[in-house]
Enzyme design. Structure first.
Site, PDB file in Angstrom:
ATOM      1  CB  CYS A 220      54.778 -32.097   4.018  1.00  0.00           C
ATOM      2  SG  CYS A 220      54.963 -31.789   2.259  1.00  0.00           S
TER       3      CYS A 220
ATOM      4  CB  SER B 231      74.923 -31.670  -6.593  1.00  0.00           C
ATOM      5  OG  SER B 231      75.103 -30.482  -7.317  1.00  0.00           O
TER       6      SER B 231
ATOM      7  CB  SER C 279      59.035 -32.533   1.141  1.00  0.00           C
ATOM      8  OG  SER C 279      57.626 -32.682   0.973  1.00  0.00           O
TER       9      SER C 279
END
Lengths: 142, 142
Positions: A83, A55, A63
């Site tokens: 963004c 993970s 972002s």
């Protein structure tokens, strides 16, 4: 449409299982995906699970990119949230599709921070609602 | 429906602008949100932008929570992605709504890693597709 960000949710099926379980490669590919998309990396955090799975998140000035892998099913859940106009999340998607060797993908693109809604729901008046250009976002590590 | 994860995309409008620009508080609230939801934090990365705004990710054993704040608009984009039955992302949502003092929210819940699709798109046979319980996921920091 005016919006602060665009967010692609990706389901990567039938990836290379060894790659999905390789902490170093996953971190490298996620960072490269950000760079390929012309994003600027500011932080990252990756974690290897025992016995399998990785993970991680790459925080970018624009972002984030995140990944969670299930090597046992050849599956990875990836989020590409960017963004501004200078970064293209689809470039990151293409790069990861290739490097994870996924032969089947599903994607959903979601608008984040839609300017019309921010205006509508706020008691304040906002003329311009826009993502700050990179040059105004000099990082200040704290 | 069998699925590996559930992902709530949240738009928080009309938050407290000072809180949205407080790096320490945002990090504290995001970690507390994970704990309130009964998630286990394994890593985190937060970044303060100059002149304003905070971005950050909390990697949990059960996936991730992320936030990007725009104090100037009172707006925050939050993602609450959790796996397994022991963690409830809506608890994290309630906690953040309260602590960010948002008076208007919009949410979308998305299925991630739908078992039927993983089976359908794979040449392999998978009997059980499920998120590994926490006790099998002892962390191995690398």
């Amino acid at each position: 449409m005016e919006q602060l960000g665009r967010h692609i949710l990706v389901e990567f099926y039938n990836c290379d299982k060894e790659i999905l379980n390789d902490h170093g490669l996953i971190e490298e590919y996620m960072k490269n995906a950000a760079i390929e998309a012309k994003a600027t990396i500011v932080q990252s955090a990756f974690h290897m699970f025992n016995p399998w799975g990785v993970s991680g998140a790459v925080i970018i000035q624009e972002s984030h990119l995140t990944i969670h892998t299930w090597p046992e099913y050849g599956y990875a859940a990836v989020d590409l949230f960017t963004c501004g106009d200078t970064v293209d999340p689809w470039v990151a998607f293409d790069y990861l599709k290739k490097t994870l060797k996924s032969d089947k993908t599903e994607t959903t693109e979601v608008v984040r921070g839609e300017a019309g809604r921010i205006r509508h729901f706020s008691p304040e008046k906002y003329d311009q609602i826009h993502f700050k250009p990179v040059e105004e976002q000099e990082k200040k590590c704290v």
